[in-house]
Write an enzyme that holds these catalytic residues in place. Structure first.
Site, PDB file in Angstrom:
ATOM      1  N   GLU A  50       0.815  -1.218   0.000  1.00  0.00           N
ATOM      2  CA  GLU A  50       0.000   0.000   0.000  1.00  0.00           C
ATOM      3  C   GLU A  50       0.850   1.271   0.000  1.00  0.00           C
ATOM      4  O   GLU A  50       0.432   2.306  -0.496  1.00  0.00           O
ATOM      5  CB  GLU A  50      -0.982   0.026   1.170  1.00  0.00           C
ATOM      6  CG  GLU A  50      -2.152  -0.938   1.016  1.00  0.00           C
ATOM      7  CD  GLU A  50      -1.823  -2.331   1.536  1.00  0.00           C
ATOM      8  OE1 GLU A  50      -0.650  -2.591   1.893  1.00  0.00           O
ATOM      9  OE2 GLU A  50      -2.751  -3.169   1.597  1.00  0.00           O
ATOM     10  N   PHE A 112     -11.915  -7.394  13.665  1.00  0.00           N
ATOM     11  CA  PHE A 112     -10.795  -7.868  12.847  1.00  0.00           C
ATOM     12  C   PHE A 112     -10.395  -6.800  11.827  1.00  0.00           C
ATOM     13  O   PHE A 112     -11.226  -6.255  11.125  1.00  0.00           O
ATOM     14  CB  PHE A 112     -11.178  -9.163  12.130  1.00  0.00           C
ATOM     15  CG  PHE A 112     -10.091  -9.661  11.214  1.00  0.00           C
ATOM     16  CD1 PHE A 112      -8.850 -10.050  11.733  1.00  0.00           C
ATOM     17  CD2 PHE A 112     -10.275  -9.706   9.837  1.00  0.00           C
ATOM     18  CE1 PHE A 112      -7.837 -10.476  10.885  1.00  0.00           C
ATOM     19  CE2 PHE A 112      -9.266 -10.139   8.991  1.00  0.00           C
ATOM     20  CZ  PHE A 112      -8.040 -10.522   9.517  1.00  0.00           C
ATOM     21  N   GLN A 113      -9.119  -6.501  11.764  1.00  0.00           N
ATOM     22  CA  GLN A 113      -8.554  -5.496  10.863  1.00  0.00           C
ATOM     23  C   GLN A 113      -9.193  -4.124  11.040  1.00  0.00           C
ATOM     24  O   GLN A 113      -9.389  -3.392  10.078  1.00  0.00           O
ATOM     25  CB  GLN A 113      -8.640  -5.953   9.413  1.00  0.00           C
ATOM     26  CG  GLN A 113      -7.679  -7.110   9.149  1.00  0.00           C
ATOM     27  CD  GLN A 113      -7.497  -7.413   7.682  1.00  0.00           C
ATOM     28  OE1 GLN A 113      -8.398  -7.225   6.881  1.00  0.00           O
ATOM     29  NE2 GLN A 113      -6.311  -7.910   7.333  1.00  0.00           N
ATOM     30  N   LYS A 162     -17.731  -0.868   5.794  1.00  0.00           N
ATOM     31  CA  LYS A 162     -17.993  -1.887   4.773  1.00  0.00           C
ATOM     32  C   LYS A 162     -19.456  -1.918   4.331  1.00  0.00           C
ATOM     33  O   LYS A 162     -19.755  -2.078   3.151  1.00  0.00           O
ATOM     34  CB  LYS A 162     -17.566  -3.268   5.282  1.00  0.00           C
ATOM     35  CG  LYS A 162     -17.777  -4.346   4.237  1.00  0.00           C
ATOM     36  CD  LYS A 162     -17.071  -5.631   4.563  1.00  0.00           C
ATOM     37  CE  LYS A 162     -17.388  -6.640   3.452  1.00  0.00           C
ATOM     38  NZ  LYS A 162     -16.665  -7.892   3.640  1.00  0.00           N
ATOM     39  N   MET A 471      24.111   9.920   2.208  1.00  0.00           N
ATOM     40  CA  MET A 471      23.884  11.250   2.777  1.00  0.00           C
ATOM     41  C   MET A 471      24.189  11.260   4.271  1.00  0.00           C
ATOM     42  O   MET A 471      24.778  12.208   4.795  1.00  0.00           O
ATOM     43  CB  MET A 471      22.436  11.673   2.518  1.00  0.00           C
ATOM     44  CG  MET A 471      22.111  13.075   2.957  1.00  0.00           C
ATOM     45  SD  MET A 471      23.200  14.275   2.190  1.00  0.00           S
ATOM     46  CE  MET A 471      22.182  14.851   0.846  1.00  0.00           C
TER      47      MET A 471
HETATM   48  C1  LIG Z   1      12.347   6.435   5.310  1.00  0.00           C
HETATM   49  C2  LIG Z   1      13.608   7.130   5.626  1.00  0.00           C
HETATM   50  N1  LIG Z   1      14.458   6.616   6.560  1.00  0.00           N
HETATM   51  C3  LIG Z   1      15.620   7.241   6.844  1.00  0.00           C
HETATM   52  C4  LIG Z   1      15.972   8.400   6.207  1.00  0.00           C
HETATM   53  C5  LIG Z   1      17.286   9.110   6.549  1.00  0.00           C
HETATM   54  N2  LIG Z   1      18.171   9.161   5.359  1.00  0.00           N
HETATM   55  C6  LIG Z   1      18.236  10.245   4.570  1.00  0.00           C
HETATM   56  S1  LIG Z   1      19.228  10.017   3.253  1.00  0.00           S
HETATM   57  C7  LIG Z   1      19.632   8.460   3.748  1.00  0.00           C
HETATM   58  C8  LIG Z   1      20.569   7.620   2.951  1.00  0.00           C
HETATM   59  C9  LIG Z   1      20.039   7.232   1.636  1.00  0.00           C
HETATM   60  O1  LIG Z   1      20.876   6.255   1.072  1.00  0.00           O
HETATM   61  P1  LIG Z   1      20.822   5.936  -0.447  1.00  0.00           P
HETATM   62  O2  LIG Z   1      19.438   5.715  -0.890  1.00  0.00           O
HETATM   63  O3  LIG Z   1      21.792   4.839  -0.739  1.00  0.00           O
HETATM   64  O4  LIG Z   1      21.278   7.294  -1.133  1.00  0.00           O
HETATM   65  P2  LIG Z   1      22.725   7.990  -1.166  1.00  0.00           P
HETATM   66  O5  LIG Z   1      22.683   9.066  -0.139  1.00  0.00           O
HETATM   67  O6  LIG Z   1      23.745   6.949  -0.877  1.00  0.00           O
HETATM   68  O7  LIG Z   1      22.800   8.535  -2.543  1.00  0.00           O
HETATM   69  C10 LIG Z   1      18.977   8.150   4.944  1.00  0.00           C
HETATM   70  C11 LIG Z   1      19.132   6.886   5.675  1.00  0.00           C
HETATM   71  C12 LIG Z   1      15.046   8.914   5.265  1.00  0.00           C
HETATM   72  N3  LIG Z   1      15.253  10.048   4.608  1.00  0.00           N
HETATM   73  N4  LIG Z   1      13.899   8.258   4.978  1.00  0.00           N
END
Ligand SMILES: Cc1ncc(C[n+]2csc(CCOP(=O)(O)OP(=O)(O)O)c2C)c(N)n1
Ligand SMILES: [Mg+2]
Lengths: 558, 162
Positions: A50, A112-113, A162, A471
């Site tokens: 979803e 349920f649900q 529902k 990042m």
């Molecule tokens: C759902 C979620 N969890 C954690 C984060 C924190 N976060 C921001 S950027 C990042 C790293 C992303 O890694 P990747 O997709 O490999 O991209 P890169 O920065 O290596 O290009 C994280 C963990 C987020 N933005 N969203």
């Protein structure tokens, strides 16, 4: 008039709203709705989760400008929508989400649900409804679409007991909504518009700061006219990319934490900042009291609550951005390029975006973006996940038109990109849709490769594979002495994974292979996954550390 | 700075949750909140007392306006209103203290609404200041418990100046 059941009433209502595409995932509480869908002309895309379904509706809405529609069942179906609703809410994306609910006689009994999805989604939707009486159904749908798409758009959720989808009655769709508490202001205040025009005509160093609101309002033509007529340099937020062609002289591209140096310097030096559909987010402003501190501020926004929220504004104008600028234009004096304009153009030359290229076979992520830009000639929709790759995609691709860059801005949702790309492609079947993904993010909703495969949705998935949550790793490098706590993330074999879905896949790690691989992926007739190994510890520059002023950028290499 | 907002809302399910949720989510402080019916059965009036500077107040009002079921918001000019708060207060008292307490209640035009061997219940209405003064005086006897409604307020009728 013949009677129909609630499920059929929903379908008929959707037709009245010109909906021809929905994204969804079935379950017991929405089984009547699915039964009605089965014999309708509305095309249903079955997602694989979803969260995928709601992000797809979001990507569809952003690429097409229409309302995205999604369906989920009660309980876990609804709770799986939560991130997607919050994401759409932050970026003002119009979505109508239908969720099933247990029969009205069981509501509140921990049936349920059962989950209280209207309670849960209350702070992350523009509005929501629980329908327990079929008589209210058509009227509620009409209101939901109206609220979702007008004013400052946003997601609206309709929770359907529902029994409502089973009950029968005659279908009648209201022509008007009755919402006495909802009156968005579209027309800007005349006096304020005159004041703003005067201020703009008098300014020595004006700067346009344009955000997603201008894209939503469809104000690209008006913004362009304003820039070209009064010769006002323009910078955009992440959400505003594409509102003005980035290859033009006065385009300063993105400002903020990873914005261009010239945009950030111009912002710091401007004497008039014209904020258009932008909300002074902390990722844009950096330290607030240093942001455009020498400038008077004009702010145009349809949402009065955005005015004065983070900064004080000298001339606020509440209204639809497109209409307001249209009204404003006749009062704006035509100008020639002056000292200020020459100065910012010179800033562009002095501080270009730059990265190190040692001439080796290493594939630099910035270079990939440049190559994609070259290959697509700027004529593609770029969708992203969240992380470093997202910033490189924002910086190194030159956007030409609005709705060409689709990204999770306000919420920064990893896992958004893949399903959003699916939706964006459905919304614009003839566009080339390219997903720029991180190796971390793409694993958050990778199951949606199944959706792309099942409907042969020809998205091009380019994975910037650095084996890191890059990042976060960058922050750890700068501010935590390279203590890479939990950011190393071994990637699976993405090619095998693509293959298991029957999707074309390839992996490369040499620069000399890029051209051909890119071409093959782009020209492949169907979805494609291109896994590109990039340097593991590449950083995004420039960077304004969180909480610092925009002029205090870390410049980066060389 | 305390502000009194009079907010008309449509009587739809969840409207109170929406408003209460907005305050906590946006980090606004509610001092008191009162909901009641009005002359129109479809509309309720909330009287909300909030604490904050002008800027906070402006945000509160604008954010409230964004709620679909909020019809009207008015900040009441505190010099031009009638405001009332109601208190029910149960005071411990011995037989000997009874008349003294009744006297105090009389002074405040409060009613004795329940008498028990070792306590009295008093009902009083008035401004916040008045009720606080009353509570203070009764504290000497020992307050068993009390409950207050929080402020309800309406603007006075217009004065015609000539
Ligand atoms: C759902 C979620 N969890 C954690 C984060 C924190 N976060 C921001 S950027 C990042 C790293 C992303 O890694 P990747 O997709 O490999 O991209 P890169 O920065 O290596 O290009 C994280 C963990 C987020 N933005 N969203
Ligand atoms: Mg990565």
């Amino acid at each position: 008039m013949p009677k129909m059941n609630g499920g059929q009433i929903i379908i008929e209502s959707l037709k009245k709203e010109n909906v021809d595409v929905v994204f969804g995932y079935p379950g017991g509480a929405v089984i009547n709705l699915y039964d009605a869908l089965y014999s309708s002309d509305i095309k249903h895309y079955l997602g694989r989760h979803e969260q995928g379904v709601v992000h797809a509706a979001d990507g569809y809405a952003r690429s097409s400008g229409k309302v995205g529609v999604c369906i989920a069942t009660s309980g876990p179906g609804g709770t799986n929508l939560v991130t997607g609703l919050a994401n759409a809410h932050m970026d003002s994306v119009p979505i109508v989400a239908f969720t099933g609910q247990v029969p009205s006689s069981l509501i509140g009994k921990d049936a349920f649900q059962e989950a209280d999805i209207t309670g849960i989604s209350l702070p992350i939707t523009k509005h929501n409804f629980l329908v327990t009486d079929v008589k209210e159904l058509a009227k509620t749908i009409k209101e939901a679409f109206f609220i979702a798409r007008t004013g400052r758009p946003g997601p609206v959720l309709i929770d359907l007991a529902k029994d409502v989808t089973q009950a029968e009655m005659e279908f009648e769709y209201p022509d008007k909504v009755d919402l006495p508490g909802y009156n968005p202001t579209f027309e800007g205040h005349k006096l304020q518009i005159n004041k703003a025009a005067k201020k703009i005509n008098e300014a020595k160093k004006p700067l346009l700061y344009v955000g997603g609101g201008a894209v939503i309002s469809g104000a690209d033509k008006e913004v362009r006219e304003l820039v070209d007529k009064a010769k006002i340099p323009i910078t955009t937020t992440l959400m505003g990319l594409g509102i003005y062609p980035e290859n033009k002289e006065l385009a300063l591209e993105m400002l903020g934490m990873h914005g261009t140096q010239y945009a950030n310097l111009a912002t710091t030096e401007a004497d008039l900042l014209i904020a258009v559909g932008a909300r002074f987010d902390d990722r844009v402003t950096g330290k607030l009291d240093e942001f455009a501190s020498g400038a008077d501020i004009i702010q145009i926004d349809i949402d009065p609550a955005e005015i004065g929220k983070n900064v004080s504004v000298d001339i606020p104008i509440v209204g639809d951005v497109k209409r307001v600028i249209k009204e404003l234009l006749p009062y704006i004096e035509e100008k020639e390029m002056g000292e200020w304009q020459k100065y910012v153009i010179d800033l562009k030359k002095r501080y270009p975006l730059k990265y190190e290229d040692d001439g080796s076979e290493t594939i630099k992520p910035q270079y990939i973006m440049e190559e994609i830009d070259k290959y697509t000639k700027g004529d593609a929709t770029i969708v992203t996940e969240v992380g470093q790759h997202q910033m490189w995609a924002a910086q190194y691709h030159k956007y030409q038109k609005p709705r060409q860059f689709i990204t999770s801005g306000g919420l920064g949702t990893m896992g958004y990109g893949l399903p959003a790309a699916v939706g964006a492609q459905v919304g614009q079947p003839d566009e080339k849709v390219v997903l720029i993904a991180g190796d971390g993010s793409i694993q958050m909703n990778i199951q949606e490769l199944g959706t792309a495969a099942a409907y042969n949705i020809p998205i091009k998935v380019i994975i910037f594979n650095n084996n890191y949550l890059g990042m976060v790793r960058q922050w750890q490098e700068f501010f935590f002495e390279k203590r890479y706590a939990s950011t190393k993330i071994p990637a699976p074999d993405f090619v095998k994974m693509a293959d298991s879905y029957g999707i074309w896949g390839r992996s490369i790690d040499k620069k000399s292979d890029l051209d051909k691989a890119l071409k093959e992926a782009m020209e492949h007739d169907g979805p494609a996954v291109l896994d590109i190994h990039i340097p593991q510890e590449e950083n995004v520059y420039p960077m304004v550390p969180a909480g610092a002023g925009l002029k205090d950028m870390i410049e980066g290499e060389k | 700075m305390t502000h009194i907002l009079s907010v008309s809302v449509l009587n739809k399910p969840g409207v109170l949750t929406r408003i209460a949720g907005l305050f906590s989510r946006r980090n606004f402080n509610i001092e008191s909140l009162n909901v009641g019916r009005t002359e129109n059965p479809e509309i309720s009036r909330m009287t909300i007392v909030v604490n904050g500077d002008e800027k906070t107040l402006e945000q509160v009002q604008k954010q409230l306006h964004k709620l679909i079921n909020v019809l009207k918001i008015k900040e009441l000019d505190q010099t031009q209103i009638v405001e009332r708060d109601l208190i029910l207060i149960r005071v411990k008292c011995t037989r000997q203290q009874r008349s003294e307490i009744i006297q105090i209640a009389d002074t405040f035009r409060a009613q004795i609404v329940d008498v028990a061997p070792d306590s009295l219940m008093i009902e009083a209405t008035g401004t916040e200041d008045k009720l606080e003064a009353l509570t203070e005086l009764l504290r000497d006897f020992g307050i068993a418990e009390f409950v207050r409604t929080g402020i309800v307020a309406l603007s006075r009728g217009q004065v015609i100046e000539r």
